[in-house]
Design an enzyme around this catalytic site. Sequence first.
Site, mmCIF file in Angstrom:
data_model
loop_
_atom_site.group_PDB
_atom_site.id
_atom_site.type_symbol
_atom_site.label_atom_id
_atom_site.label_comp_id
_atom_site.label_asym_id
_atom_site.label_seq_id
_atom_site.Cartn_x
_atom_site.Cartn_y
_atom_site.Cartn_z
ATOM 1 N N GLU A 113 0.964 -1.348 -0.037
ATOM 2 C CA GLU A 113 0.026 0.135 -0.032
ATOM 3 C C GLU A 113 0.944 1.337 -0.079
ATOM 4 O O GLU A 113 2.048 1.338 0.479
ATOM 5 C CB GLU A 113 -0.716 0.085 1.266
ATOM 6 C CG GLU A 113 -1.861 -1.390 1.425
ATOM 7 C CD GLU A 113 -2.189 -1.313 2.987
ATOM 8 O OE1 GLU A 113 -2.947 -0.312 3.237
ATOM 9 O OE2 GLU A 113 -2.024 -2.542 3.557
ATOM 10 N N LYS A 115 2.124 4.812 1.257
ATOM 11 C CA LYS A 115 2.310 5.361 2.838
ATOM 12 C C LYS A 115 1.881 6.544 2.857
ATOM 13 O O LYS A 115 2.674 7.601 2.152
ATOM 14 C CB LYS A 115 3.711 5.178 3.413
ATOM 15 C CG LYS A 115 3.738 5.540 4.612
ATOM 16 C CD LYS A 115 5.334 5.251 5.218
ATOM 17 C CE LYS A 115 5.139 5.683 6.806
ATOM 18 N NZ LYS A 115 5.106 7.154 7.020
ATOM 19 N N ASP A 117 1.121 10.387 3.715
ATOM 20 C CA ASP A 117 1.767 11.440 4.553
ATOM 21 C C ASP A 117 0.519 12.536 5.198
ATOM 22 O O ASP A 117 0.069 13.501 4.466
ATOM 23 C CB ASP A 117 2.553 12.348 3.964
ATOM 24 C CG ASP A 117 3.712 12.927 4.596
ATOM 25 O OD1 ASP A 117 3.958 12.504 5.740
ATOM 26 O OD2 ASP A 117 4.538 13.841 4.182
ATOM 27 N N TYR A 224 -6.620 2.063 6.217
ATOM 28 C CA TYR A 224 -5.861 1.055 5.753
ATOM 29 C C TYR A 224 -5.791 -0.080 6.583
ATOM 30 O O TYR A 224 -4.998 -0.959 6.324
ATOM 31 C CB TYR A 224 -4.286 1.837 5.610
ATOM 32 C CG TYR A 224 -3.943 2.507 6.777
ATOM 33 C CD1 TYR A 224 -3.601 1.857 7.910
ATOM 34 C CD2 TYR A 224 -3.669 3.906 6.749
ATOM 35 C CE1 TYR A 224 -3.058 2.545 9.083
ATOM 36 C CE2 TYR A 224 -3.383 4.586 7.608
ATOM 37 C CZ TYR A 224 -2.899 4.000 8.788
ATOM 38 O OH TYR A 224 -2.434 4.836 10.075
ATOM 39 N N LYS A 311 10.852 3.636 2.509
ATOM 40 C CA LYS A 311 10.772 4.918 2.409
ATOM 41 C C LYS A 311 11.505 5.176 1.034
ATOM 42 O O LYS A 311 12.907 4.929 0.801
ATOM 43 C CB LYS A 311 11.762 5.600 3.530
ATOM 44 C CG LYS A 311 11.041 5.174 4.942
ATOM 45 C CD LYS A 311 9.583 5.669 5.163
ATOM 46 C CE LYS A 311 9.294 7.021 5.259
ATOM 47 N NZ LYS A 311 9.551 7.418 6.552
ATOM 48 N N CYS A 405 31.734 20.264 29.166
ATOM 49 C CA CYS A 405 30.360 20.285 29.161
ATOM 50 C C CYS A 405 29.817 21.530 28.971
ATOM 51 O O CYS A 405 29.945 22.527 29.647
ATOM 52 C CB CYS A 405 29.697 19.725 30.341
ATOM 53 S SG CYS A 405 27.699 19.965 30.552
ATOM 54 N N CYS A 408 27.756 22.713 32.254
ATOM 55 C CA CYS A 408 28.379 22.892 33.696
ATOM 56 C C CYS A 408 29.733 22.843 33.673
ATOM 57 O O CYS A 408 30.539 23.107 34.693
ATOM 58 C CB CYS A 408 27.918 21.562 34.713
ATOM 59 S SG CYS A 408 28.778 20.004 34.087
ATOM 60 N N CYS A 423 29.066 13.799 29.712
ATOM 61 C CA CYS A 423 29.579 14.709 30.688
ATOM 62 C C CYS A 423 29.351 13.908 32.132
ATOM 63 O O CYS A 423 28.162 13.476 32.283
ATOM 64 C CB CYS A 423 28.495 15.760 30.700
ATOM 65 S SG CYS A 423 28.475 16.860 32.467
ATOM 66 N N CYS A 429 25.042 18.546 37.212
ATOM 67 C CA CYS A 429 24.886 19.104 35.931
ATOM 68 C C CYS A 429 23.376 19.720 35.596
ATOM 69 O O CYS A 429 22.564 18.685 35.545
ATOM 70 C CB CYS A 429 25.261 18.308 34.635
ATOM 71 S SG CYS A 429 25.063 18.955 33.131
#
Length: 668
Positions: A113, A115, A117, A224, A311, A405, A408, A423, A429
């Site tokens: 089928e 697909k 959107d 579907y 896809k 990081c 932090c 980190c 953090c």
Amino acid sequence: MATTIEQQIIELRTELRTHNYNYYVLDNATISDYDFDLKLKELEKLEIENPQFFDANSPTQRVGGEVTKNFNTVTHKNRMYSLDNSYSKEDLEDWEKRIQKIVGVEKLEYTCELKYDGASINLTYENGVLQSAVTRGDGFQGDEVTANIKTIKSIPLVLKNKELENFEIRGEIILPLDGFNKMNEERIEAGEDAYRNPRNTASGSLKLQDSAEVAKRPLDCLLYHIVEPSNKFKTHFNTLEKARDLGFKVPKAIEQCKSIDEVFTFIKHWDVERHNLPYETDGIVVKVNSLAYQDELGFTSKAPRWAIAYKFKAEQEATILNEITYQVGRTGAITPVANLEPVQLAGTTVKRASLHNADQIEKLDIRVGDTVYVEKGGEIIPKIVGVNLEERPSNSEPTIYCTHCPECGTKLVRKEGDAKHYCPNEYGCPTQITARIQHFISRKAMNIDGLGAESVELLFKEGLIQNYADLYELNVDQIVPLERMAEKSAKNMVEGIEKSKEIPFEKVLFALGIRFVGETVAKKLAKHFKSITNLMNATEEELIAVDEIGDRIAESVVEFSQNLINIQLVDRLASYGVQLEISEDELANNSTILTGKIFVVSGVFTIFNRNELKKSIEDNGGKVASSISKKTTFVIAGDNMGPSKRTKAETLDVEIITESDYLKLIEN
């Protein structure tokens, strides 16, 4: 006289529904617009003059008018899964090998089928009448948008026949390209910004508060999948044919294929022909046609094993990389982000894209100032796939990955064999702290109503929480003075936190955020160890002995369990009444009678459905495997068991039993 008027109203409704179906579903008008409008006005007049014959599903009610200020969140009776993706014929062949092994059959038939959107929707019918329409949401629960859905004329409010009365049917709400373009022309003429793309516009339309506004939009619905528990159908293709008979708009671009080669022929045809379609599509969905085999294949934690999306090649555009920044995740993982010159890609404006990790940046030699090629991975998440070296500035400098990081300032670490930098300042953090609390409150974890990501940031900023255990000490008086907080919001938050104490142990375990312990792993660990105390006292060897628990997960659980901060947090959660062990009711339904026994389930059953049978095995201490081996103790065979599976069981001398035999086994 009343009977005559009622009959006249019923006949007009029936006639107008037929004209609607012919026009919006079959694309075959059997009456002029003028004549249709005359009949609609005649019906409307009769209904106003005779309110005792009101029907919410009358064709006159399609214009909307109901205002919905808050959309109720509804739990799906049957979960709405996402789909695994494939991008080549080799991917499809690998998928086929996996499912052939599970069902024990070499030749499988598929349906292919398009697909679509758009925005996924689940429609529920009872006694042949539309009862509710719920968006996909997170797959477990979505928003109830019935009033808006009723304005879409291709969706039947009352079925043409009552052959199938109680069921769910799923589809995609789309905005055809002609209608989308016309809407944009009108917006531009009115001096407003054009909509970005049909998909987002269709999705946004479902959440408009005034259904009369939704009725003005040329939305359509392509169906579907039927969810129907009676085992009335043999194949998925049969269910789609039945959906058409009932009056649903099922696209004609569907084909039964007897091999992956035929599937790929279908894919190649539509990869070209899709550009002539009246709506957008981004791929092909391939499904095992036999519903018995679908039932046997079942689901992973995210997707059906019996379906896969192919896809089409992603759209790609070139743009300038202006800056590289770095994000910190819940586990401390650092993700580099490309900040781009805005570019249109697959109908959306892309400004940022993931760069994944230091290795990816080094591999592509990505630098600030480069002209880069961007595409949407699976046409969802933008990513950089290459660099135009000919356009590179002469003063370009290689990218030096960040060493500390960004939140932090702690020096980053990278373990051997790990692609990402981390980190290590786990409990200091700020971003890691708030991300951990946000994970704790999320829908799939503690599901705390009245508390969202922004609220967590605010509570942390104001010093009211430093960890997820602090949530259970919050009170209304502390929350009300905060910015954008009213008394009602504060009460809802506190009530939501209190209610989360009822969440079962397996979800609490997932909520704790132990690295590598996702939903499925949390469920297995909870089932095996029964309580957080048993789990945190377990050794690595004991953890690895649990089915599907590997070294990495075991190490992570032990590391979490030996950390004094975590021990204190868990103790606090226990003192507040959070569920940190399997409930007595659940334990009462469990036994260890099947411990050490491995089962393979194959075929269609009558006493249990497949999921109930698997749950029963696990509840009684057994293990369910997907394929037969020398270690298999029993094969439970239902109708339509794969012949090669039966042969393999007989060859390996594995005992084949019926579901009745299984019941005797656990009763004894």
